[in-house]
Scaffold this motif. Structure first.
Motif, PDB file in Angstrom:
ATOM      1  N   LEU A  44      50.912  30.573  60.672  1.00 16.13           N
ATOM      2  CA  LEU A  44      50.640  29.451  59.740  1.00 16.13           C
ATOM      3  C   LEU A  44      51.890  28.582  59.626  1.00 16.13           C
ATOM      4  O   LEU A  44      51.736  27.398  59.222  1.00 16.13           O
ATOM      5  CB  LEU A  44      50.600  30.424  58.179  1.00 16.13           C
ATOM      6  N   ALA A  45      53.061  28.863  59.842  1.00 14.50           N
ATOM      7  CA  ALA A  45      54.412  28.038  60.004  1.00 14.50           C
ATOM      8  C   ALA A  45      54.003  27.296  61.518  1.00 14.50           C
ATOM      9  O   ALA A  45      54.277  25.904  61.272  1.00 14.50           O
ATOM     10  CB  ALA A  45      55.479  28.846  60.447  1.00 14.50           C
ATOM     11  N   ASN A  46      53.436  27.782  62.311  1.00 10.85           N
ATOM     12  CA  ASN A  46      52.885  26.804  63.397  1.00 10.85           C
ATOM     13  C   ASN A  46      51.980  25.548  63.174  1.00 10.85           C
ATOM     14  O   ASN A  46      51.980  24.480  63.522  1.00 10.85           O
ATOM     15  CB  ASN A  46      52.290  27.690  64.691  1.00 10.85           C
ATOM     16  N   CYS A  47      51.163  25.944  62.304  1.00 14.04           N
ATOM     17  CA  CYS A  47      50.072  25.019  61.518  1.00 14.04           C
ATOM     18  C   CYS A  47      50.576  24.065  60.655  1.00 14.04           C
ATOM     19  O   CYS A  47      50.371  22.760  61.160  1.00 14.04           O
ATOM     20  CB  CYS A  47      49.040  25.629  60.915  1.00 14.04           C
ATOM     21  N   LEU A  48      51.684  24.436  60.067  1.00 14.79           N
ATOM     22  CA  LEU A  48      52.492  23.313  59.290  1.00 14.79           C
ATOM     23  C   LEU A  48      53.276  22.370  60.304  1.00 14.79           C
ATOM     24  O   LEU A  48      53.326  21.336  59.875  1.00 14.79           O
ATOM     25  CB  LEU A  48      53.503  24.298  58.308  1.00 14.79           C
TER      26      LEU A  48
END
Length: 417
Positions: free
Chosen positions: A176-180
């Motif tokens: 999810l951090a990667n997506c952000l």
């Protein structure tokens, strides 16, 4: 729309793939124990269940990869890639929480529907790379996976000592951090003039196959990719189970071995491909990679001590020469507005292979390690993978022997001979 500078675009996509690969690698050392914890079954039975989890994921990928590939040809790579990353993150969190086996299967269904991270990233690479640079840049994507595989399993092994579910929560947070991160910094690679209308007639496995038939070289190599990928699934599907069964490895030892796999993979993909392919061409690089792959599989099967596995990781990593070379040959045969469709089609092929491969490998391992087996042979799945790799090598020779495809030898333009 101005074309994104290749170096900047590749830097962004490389970092995205590293972070995503870390999240995927974290869960491998503890996946067997999670299945055992949820079901209460023995390790050999958990192996079979692990294979079915991979099959469910691959089945969804088979049907939805062409849809997402065609959507990326219509709307661009960026939104499709970000959607995939978000779904991966939610799936890891769901699997970490899952109280029953049914929830684990549900998580794999949802993730399989959005499983286009690598195919969309490869379409991104094709968008921004000159034909004679594609093998090297595809190799860099493999190196990104390798770097993530160095860090992911090592972290997963350490977290696994704290609790079986901890690596899944860590993987979800990373994804999810990667997506952000991608939302703010990942540029779009497909210019407006190179986009095409979306069509359901083409956005399915069979419609995509009919489109690929128009490119004889591409279509001829589909079988090679298919056989190679079935055999290649032996490592993610059975490595943890195999090393536990034969050598009694702990999650930490499994994580360390997979980190070694990632290290050698990163060296091959990030450095050797850029050195070897310009010198010998895509064709010879594919021959070498497939040959090394068969040697590695036999070596894994015959190893009688844990340290010997590490020796055969060297030819195992060198098989990565074939993947980038074959992918470059195929990408150089199709126009810019069909790169997403090509990668979606390859994703669909990967989906079929991911149904057959993990199921065949885990069932083979489970059969030859069960208490009632007539022949105890933990390495049987690796022997099967070696045979499939040799068949892929023979088919590659049959399909490519009369075709000129080495872009560095003909000025960057693939030629059908």
């Amino acid at each position: 729309m101005k074309q994104t500078p290749p170096r900047r675009a590749l830097t962004f996509i490389f970092l995205t793939m590293v972070i995503d690969s870390i999240g995927w690698g974290i869960i491998l050392p503890v996946m067997p124990q999670l299945i055992v914890d949820v079901t209460g079954d023995a390790l050999s039975d958990a192996t079979v269940i692990g294979g079915w989890l991979l099959v469910v994921y691959a089945g969804m990928q088979f049907f939805f990869a062409p849809v997402l590939g065609n959507l990326s040809d219509r709307f661009g790579r960026r939104p499709v890639l970000l959607l995939s990353l978000m779904m991966y993150g939610l799936n890891y969190l769901l699997m970490g929480w899952a109280p029953t086996l049914a929830w684990l299967f549900f998580g794999r269904v949802v993730t399989g529907m959005a499983a286009s991270t690598y195919s969309t990233a490869n379409a991104f690479v094709a968008d921004v790379s000159a034909p004679d640079e594609r093998a090297k840049n595809f190799g860099m994507m493999g190196a990104a996976f390798g770097i993530g595989f160095i860090l992911g399993p090592a972290i997963g092994g350490l977290l696994g000592e704290l609790g079986t579910r901890a690596p899944f929560y860590a993987a979800g947070g990373l994804a999810l951090a990667n997506c952000l991160f991608g939302y703010f910094v990942l540029p779009e690679s497909l210019t407006v003039e190179h986009r095409r209308a979306f069509s359901w007639r083409r956005a399915n496995p069979f419609g995509t196959a009919m489109q690929l038939v128009r490119y004889p070289v591409v279509w001829g190599l589909v079988g090679v990719v298919f056989l190679y990928q079935i055999g290649h699934h032996v490592l993610p599907a059975t490595w943890s189970f195999y090393t536990i069964e034969k050598f009694g490895w702990s999650p930490g030892e499994i994580g360390a071995s997979l980190a070694a796999v990632g290290t050698m993979m990163a060296v091959t993909q990030g450095y050797l491909i850029g050195v070897v392919v310009p010198r010998v061409g895509e064709r010879m690089a594919a021959y070498l990679g497939l040959s090394f792959g068969a040697i590695a599989m036999v070596g894994y099967a015959l190893s009688n001590t844990g340290w010997l596995l590490y020796v055969f990781l060297i030819p195992g990593a060198l098989q990565g020469l074939s993947g980038a070379a074959i992918q470059s040959i195929m990408a150089n045969q199709v126009p810019a507005n069909a790169q997403g469709e090509l990668q979606g089609g390859l994703g669909s092929i990967a989906g079929i292979a991911s149904i057959i491969g993990p199921l065949a490998m885990t069932q083979t391992f489970g059969y030859f390690t069960a208490q009632q087996t007539p022949l105890y042979l933990p390495g049987a799945a690796f022997f099967l993978a070696a045979l499939l790799t040799l068949l892929a090598l023979a088919l590659f020779y049959a399909q490519i022997r009369n075709v000129a495809v080495d872009t560095h030898l003909d000025g960057g333009k693939a030629v059908n001979g």
